[in-house]
Motif scaffolding. Structure first.
Motif, PDB file in Angstrom:
ATOM      1  N   LEU A   1       0.832  -1.209   0.000  1.00 19.18           N
ATOM      2  CA  LEU A   1       0.000   0.000   0.000  1.00 19.18           C
ATOM      3  C   LEU A   1       0.862   1.253   0.000  1.00 19.18           C
ATOM      4  N   VAL A   2       1.920   1.232   0.826  1.00 18.65           N
ATOM      5  CA  VAL A   2       2.836   2.377   0.870  1.00 18.65           C
ATOM      6  C   VAL A   2       3.505   2.562  -0.487  1.00 18.65           C
ATOM      7  N   LEU A   3       3.902   1.461  -1.105  1.00 20.22           N
ATOM      8  CA  LEU A   3       4.555   1.544  -2.411  1.00 20.22           C
ATOM      9  C   LEU A   3       3.632   2.192  -3.443  1.00 20.22           C
ATOM     10  N   ILE A   4       2.368   1.816  -3.442  1.00 20.53           N
ATOM     11  CA  ILE A   4       1.409   2.403  -4.386  1.00 20.53           C
ATOM     12  C   ILE A   4       1.276   3.904  -4.168  1.00 20.53           C
ATOM     13  N   VAL A   5       1.153   4.308  -2.895  1.00 20.66           N
ATOM     14  CA  VAL A   5       1.018   5.734  -2.569  1.00 20.66           C
ATOM     15  C   VAL A   5       2.274   6.497  -2.984  1.00 20.66           C
ATOM     16  N   MET A   6       3.451   5.917  -2.702  1.00 23.90           N
ATOM     17  CA  MET A   6       4.708   6.564  -3.066  1.00 23.90           C
ATOM     18  C   MET A   6       4.830   6.718  -4.582  1.00 23.90           C
ATOM     19  N   VAL A   7       4.474   5.660  -5.310  1.00 25.51           N
ATOM     20  CA  VAL A   7       4.572   5.707  -6.768  1.00 25.51           C
ATOM     21  C   VAL A   7       3.642   6.771  -7.333  1.00 25.51           C
ATOM     22  N   ILE A   8       2.425   6.859  -6.809  1.00 28.47           N
ATOM     23  CA  ILE A   8       1.496   7.895  -7.264  1.00 28.47           C
ATOM     24  C   ILE A   8       2.089   9.283  -7.028  1.00 28.47           C
ATOM     25  N   GLY A   9       2.669   9.485  -5.834  1.00 28.32           N
ATOM     26  CA  GLY A   9       3.294  10.770  -5.534  1.00 28.32           C
ATOM     27  C   GLY A   9       4.437  11.090  -6.491  1.00 28.32           C
TER      28      GLY A   9
ATOM     29  N   LEU B   1      13.623  21.411  -8.213  1.00 28.69           N
ATOM     30  CA  LEU B   1      13.210  20.388  -9.185  1.00 28.69           C
ATOM     31  C   LEU B   1      13.236  19.065  -8.427  1.00 28.69           C
ATOM     32  N   PRO B   2      12.174  18.747  -7.714  1.00 26.53           N
ATOM     33  CA  PRO B   2      12.226  17.684  -6.690  1.00 26.53           C
ATOM     34  C   PRO B   2      12.277  16.259  -7.235  1.00 26.53           C
ATOM     35  N   PHE B   3      13.282  15.975  -8.053  1.00 26.98           N
ATOM     36  CA  PHE B   3      13.427  14.624  -8.593  1.00 26.98           C
ATOM     37  C   PHE B   3      13.908  13.629  -7.544  1.00 26.98           C
ATOM     38  N   ALA B   4      14.364  14.123  -6.389  1.00 23.19           N
ATOM     39  CA  ALA B   4      14.710  13.187  -5.310  1.00 23.19           C
ATOM     40  C   ALA B   4      13.474  12.441  -4.826  1.00 23.19           C
ATOM     41  N   PHE B   5      12.286  12.996  -5.104  1.00 20.96           N
ATOM     42  CA  PHE B   5      11.045  12.356  -4.677  1.00 20.96           C
ATOM     43  C   PHE B   5      10.517  11.358  -5.713  1.00 20.96           C
ATOM     44  N   VAL B   6      11.286  11.122  -6.780  1.00 21.45           N
ATOM     45  CA  VAL B   6      10.901  10.071  -7.720  1.00 21.45           C
ATOM     46  C   VAL B   6      11.830   8.875  -7.583  1.00 21.45           C
ATOM     47  N   GLY B   7      12.745   8.943  -6.627  1.00 19.91           N
ATOM     48  CA  GLY B   7      13.697   7.855  -6.459  1.00 19.91           C
ATOM     49  C   GLY B   7      14.099   7.628  -5.029  1.00 19.91           C
ATOM     50  N   VAL B   8      15.128   8.337  -4.605  1.00 17.85           N
ATOM     51  CA  VAL B   8      15.784   7.980  -3.350  1.00 17.85           C
ATOM     52  C   VAL B   8      14.917   8.205  -2.112  1.00 17.85           C
ATOM     53  N   TYR B   9      14.177   9.308  -2.039  1.00 16.42           N
ATOM     54  CA  TYR B   9      13.385   9.562  -0.831  1.00 16.42           C
ATOM     55  C   TYR B   9      12.289   8.524  -0.614  1.00 16.42           C
ATOM     56  N   PRO B  10      11.408   8.276  -1.587  1.00 15.29           N
ATOM     57  CA  PRO B  10      10.380   7.260  -1.347  1.00 15.29           C
ATOM     58  C   PRO B  10      10.968   5.860  -1.196  1.00 15.29           C
ATOM     59  N   ALA B  11      12.034   5.553  -1.942  1.00 13.22           N
ATOM     60  CA  ALA B  11      12.641   4.222  -1.832  1.00 13.22           C
ATOM     61  C   ALA B  11      13.252   4.002  -0.463  1.00 13.22           C
ATOM     62  N   SER B  12      13.776   5.078   0.145  1.00 15.62           N
ATOM     63  CA  SER B  12      14.436   4.943   1.447  1.00 15.62           C
ATOM     64  C   SER B  12      13.465   4.578   2.560  1.00 15.62           C
ATOM     65  N   PHE B  13      12.152   4.728   2.309  1.00 11.56           N
ATOM     66  CA  PHE B  13      11.163   4.315   3.312  1.00 11.56           C
ATOM     67  C   PHE B  13      11.335   2.831   3.652  1.00 11.56           C
ATOM     68  N   PHE B  14      11.698   2.045   2.644  1.00 11.85           N
ATOM     69  CA  PHE B  14      11.802   0.604   2.827  1.00 11.85           C
ATOM     70  C   PHE B  14      13.199   0.165   3.261  1.00 11.85           C
TER      71      PHE B  14
ATOM     72  N   LEU C   1      12.186   8.885   7.268  1.00 13.75           N
ATOM     73  CA  LEU C   1      10.729   8.779   7.290  1.00 13.75           C
ATOM     74  C   LEU C   1      10.042  10.078   6.915  1.00 13.75           C
ATOM     75  N   SER C   2      10.531  11.194   7.451  1.00 13.31           N
ATOM     76  CA  SER C   2       9.866  12.468   7.201  1.00 13.31           C
ATOM     77  C   SER C   2       9.897  12.831   5.722  1.00 13.31           C
ATOM     78  N   MET C   3      11.056  12.669   5.070  1.00 13.29           N
ATOM     79  CA  MET C   3      11.165  13.011   3.651  1.00 13.29           C
ATOM     80  C   MET C   3      10.403  12.002   2.794  1.00 13.29           C
ATOM     81  N   SER C   4      10.434  10.734   3.190  1.00 13.98           N
ATOM     82  CA  SER C   4       9.693   9.722   2.440  1.00 13.98           C
ATOM     83  C   SER C   4       8.205  10.029   2.421  1.00 13.98           C
ATOM     84  N   LEU C   5       7.671  10.348   3.592  1.00 17.03           N
ATOM     85  CA  LEU C   5       6.228  10.592   3.706  1.00 17.03           C
ATOM     86  C   LEU C   5       5.803  11.898   3.061  1.00 17.03           C
TER      87      LEU C   5
END
Length: 265
Positions: free
Chosen positions: A149-157, A212-225, A232-236
């Motif tokens: 579920l988290v992965l789906i939400v992160m991917v949508i973001g 240009l927040p491309f860190a939120f298409v890779g490293v930040y959401p991936a680091s949640f796992f 956690l704060s940047m991932s969420l």
């Protein structure tokens, strides 16, 4: 009929036409698929080559960097499928097809997205998911019930981040007939998001996080796992950043459309 239902019906029609076209030119379809797979394979090989010369990058192991790259491919594949805006300026502004789009009742951006839908790009998402899963096993990461579920939400973001930035970039065409010089630059910048942001200097980290927040298409959401590198704060923040960036992109687009005066302007 609601706007959502109307757009879904349009999507079915456009997808049907796409399938008919591809069945006629099947070789083109498979060439496109293979070229995308080869491009992804080259990027993956590059990571392996880098780690032949160093045991880690800023404390990140090879498997962890591969994990981030696998995640990076998932939203990028979805984005490439539904937001194929690469040739917007040439096709819709220079050749005047925007005039045709504006005479129809559906939102202009929705029409252009549907006209350029590219299902083969979705294969990259499945490849990314497989790479991510392989790295997950290699790292021995725990699997929780909420992770899918988290992965789906992160991917949508992450997809919304892509959509907002490239929609804004496409909208520049309403103000200038030649924004193509910016596209390669943006494409190169986005690739920084597939690597750990800690390997860059402070200026680049700030650029990739807030401008240009491309860190939120890779490293930040991936680091949640990744428990060892979990931020956690940047991932969420990923879904929120996606919503804000996509909203900005839509605003820029709508203002650009209002400024548009036709192919002869």
């Amino acid at each position: 009929m609601s706007k959502w239902a109307y757009n879904v019906s349009l999507f079915k029609e456009y997808l049907g036409n796409y399938i008919k076209t591809r069945l006629t030119y099947r070789a083109d379809f498979w060439v496109e698929v293979m070229s995308d797979l080869l491009f992804s394979a080259m990027n993956l090989v590059f990571i392996f080559v880098v780690f032949q010369h160093t045991p880690s990058l800023a404390g990140w192991s090879e498997a962890e960097v591969v994990f981030v790259y696998g995640y990076f491919m998932i939203p990028y594949g979805v984005f490439g499928t539904f937001f194929n805006l690469w040739n917007f300026s040439e096709r819709y502004i220079v050749k005047g097809e925007m005039d045709r789009v504006l005479t129809r009742p559906a939102h202009s951006l929705a029409q252009i997205m549907l006209e350029n839908v590219d299902p083969p790009s979705m294969i990259g998402s499945f490849v990314g998911l497989a790479i991510m899963g392989s790295a997950w096993t290699s790292l021995g990461l725990p699997f929780h019930w909420y992770d899918p579920l988290v992965l789906i939400v992160m991917v949508i973001g992450s997809v919304l981040v892509y959509a907002g930035l490239y929609t804004s970039l496409a909208a520049i065409s309403f103000y200038s007939d030649a924004p193509t010089g910016i596209v390669p630059l943006m494409f190169n910048i986005q690739n920084y998001g597939r690597y750990p942001i800690q390997i860059y200097n402070k200026g680049i980290r700030f650029l990739l996080t807030w401008l240009l927040p491309f860190a939120f298409v890779g490293v930040y959401p991936a680091s949640f796992f990744l428990e060892r590198h979990g931020d956690l704060s940047m991932s969420l923040l990923t879904p929120a950043v996606g919503i804000v960036v996509s909203a900005i992109g839509l605003i820029v687009w709508n203002r650009g459309v209002k400024r548009y005066r036709g192919a002869g302007s």
